[in-house]
Write a protein that holds these residues in place. Structure first.
Motif, short mmCIF file in Angstrom:
data_model
loop_
_atom_site.label_atom_id
_atom_site.label_comp_id
_atom_site.label_asym_id
_atom_site.label_seq_id
_atom_site.Cartn_x
_atom_site.Cartn_y
_atom_site.Cartn_z
N HIS A 60 0.88 -1.17 0.00
CA HIS A 60 0.00 0.00 0.00
C HIS A 60 0.92 1.23 0.00
N ASP A 79 -1.93 7.87 -3.51
CA ASP A 79 -1.85 6.63 -2.75
C ASP A 79 -2.36 5.50 -3.63
N PRO A 126 -3.43 1.47 -3.28
CA PRO A 126 -3.65 0.38 -2.32
C PRO A 126 -2.79 -0.85 -2.60
N GLU A 127 -2.50 -1.10 -3.87
CA GLU A 127 -1.61 -2.21 -4.22
C GLU A 127 -0.66 -1.68 -5.29
N VAL A 166 2.68 -1.20 4.37
CA VAL A 166 2.50 0.18 3.93
C VAL A 166 3.88 0.75 3.65
#
Length: 471
Positions: free
Chosen positions: A14, A24, A26-27, A61
């Motif tokens: 992430h 950003d 997520p994957e 993350v």
């Protein structure tokens, strides 16, 4: 010897990029080649690594390495000697021990502090050295920084407790670039000057120091601690600095805890930068005016200050303290978890003038990267990962730290090459020897650990000056 840079594919994390153009993801996959971020994109299970080492980052993350903009690395050895007991306050201990530092003490104090920086996900450190006793001390700090693998700045200051009419060693400051050409700095370190300013030095000193710095094109950093020295002080005196022509984009003011509205206005108007150290400021100075500075448009960054207070390099813990204090103090919505992460990353890079190099995860920038386990108990279940990091994140969640493409922490452990001295062990024995020397001189009356054996004389690599570690 530093770990070799390795081409890496960070897979399935992430991503919190701190770059609005990237956002950003997520994957995400992050490709690192030759120490630089080569590409960032959505995760693909069948993505070809191109020969890069694959780091499976599922359940993590990833964000840019933290940037610390004011840290006195030399007194990292004083952790454990400073406390709340009578006679053990920071300034008393610092003044007692500073004159007894040997060259190797400066080297291993910096290596110890920078090792803790790595552990805490800090990949850039501004070393504000206010105890340079001779040129070898400066060289020791510079070599330690390069040996750590981190990025940063070395700001050349005076010996601790220097008289008001004694300037920095400006001749050596001018010679620094010749002694340390860019080819030796690996594009990871630049230089500045740490000054005391008009409230602590004579006009002859501060005018000469500012003039020399500006003629050399060096950034200037100064503590704003007038209210720790003048009874009845009501402001930081920054208006006077503005009137003297001493503020500007090349100046970084440290603390500014007692800045009034006129001080803040002068900072904003001159685009002067401010580095706040909330953990030490809350302990010894007062409430850092973070909300007021940001609302006025002042450029702000964050810093640790010193390990001696004592503090630790737990950046996320510090951010959590800041947001709680500001919520109670002002009730303003200016300070959010994401804004705090910006202050600790890209705004720190902007303060040091290296935002084109680091501070965000952007293709083309150097690979300064922190990977945290989002599956750890304190980070689950999670809604917004940014909020989770700031409100519940811990230093123990940091799995991997990459600085300039080198893996310096992996699976929660520092990567100390085989056969290299351990900075933690070296710092402990150097600290004990320092205390013994100070005790013999009558300057230290506290406990001394260790068995009294002489400290190791190995101060670093063969290129390090003064192999014996003494004057």
């Amino acid at each position: 010897m530093l770990p070799q840079r390795t081409n890496l594919l960070i897979s399935g994390t992430h991503l919190i990029s701190m770059d609005p153009a990237v956002g950003d993801l997520p994957e995400a996959d992050i490709l690192v080649r030759d120490g630089r971020i080569a590409a960032i994109g959505p995760h693909s299970a069948d993505r070809e690594s191109g020969g890069a080492q694959v780091l499976d980052a599922t359940g993590t993350v990833t964000l840019p390495g933290f940037v610390d903009t004011h840290w006195h690395l030399w007194n990292s050895l004083l952790r454990g000697t400073v406390g709340d007991r009578p006679g053990t306050d920071y300034f008393t201990v610092k003044r007692a021990l500073a004159p007894h530092f040997e060259v190797a003490d400066f080297y291993w104090a910096a290596r110890f502090g920078l090792a803790e920086a790595i552990s805490g996900g800090i990949t850039t450190v501004h070393n504000f050295d206010h105890n340079v006793r001779d040129p070898q001390d400066a060289d020791a700090n510079i070599q330690a920084h390069l040996d750590s693998g981190l990025r940063g700045r070395f700001s050349y200051g005076p010996p601790d407790s220097a008289a008001p009419d004694v300037p920095n060693d400006l001749d050596d400051l001018a010679a620094l670039r010749a002694r340390w050409p860019e080819s030796r700095l690996d594009d990871r370190l630049d230089f500045g000057i740490a000054v005391r300013g008009p409230y602590r030095t004579s006009p002859e000193v501060y005018e000469r120091e500012w003039g020399t710095a500006r003629s050399l094109g060096l950034p200037i950093t100064m503590h704003c601690d007038r209210c720790m020295r003048e009874e009845g002080c009501r402001n930081c005196g920054l208006v006077r600095l503005d009137e003297l022509g001493l503020l500007g984009e090349d100046v970084q003011i440290i603390h500014a805890v007692h800045a009034d509205e006129h001080d803040v206005s002068a900072l904003a108007r001159t685009r002067t930068r401010v580095s706040l150290s909330p953990m030490t400021e809350l302990r010894t100075m007062g409430f850092p005016p973070l909300t007021e500075l940001l609302e006025a448009g002042v450029r702000v960054s964050l810093s640790l200050d010193t390990l001696a207070m004592p503090t630790s390099a737990d950046v996320l813990g510090h951010l959590r303290t800041i947001i709680s204090v500001e919520a109670a103090r002002t009730g303003s919505g200016v300070i959010t978890p994401r804004r705090l992460l910006e202050l600790a990353t890209i705004d720190g890079a902007r303060d040091l003038g290296i935002e084109h190099v680091t501070g965000s995860l952007t293709a083309g920038k150097r690979a300064d990267i922190v990977i945290l386990r989002s599956s750890d108990v304190n980070l689950t279940p999670s809604g917004d990962p940014v909020e989770a990091l700031v409100y519940t994140g811990q230093i123990d969640n940091i799995d991997t730290v990459i600085a300039d493409g080198r893996v310096l922490k992996r699976h929660g452990r520092l990567t100390v090459p085989d056969g290299e001295p351990d900075p933690l062990a070296m710092a402990a024995v150097r600290r004990d020897a320092l205390l013994r020397r100070a005790a013999v001189a009558g300057d230290w009356h506290g406990p001394i650990a260790g068995d009294g054996t002489p400290p190791p004389t190995h101060p670093g690599p063969a290129t390090f000056p003064d192999q014996g570690g003494t004057r």
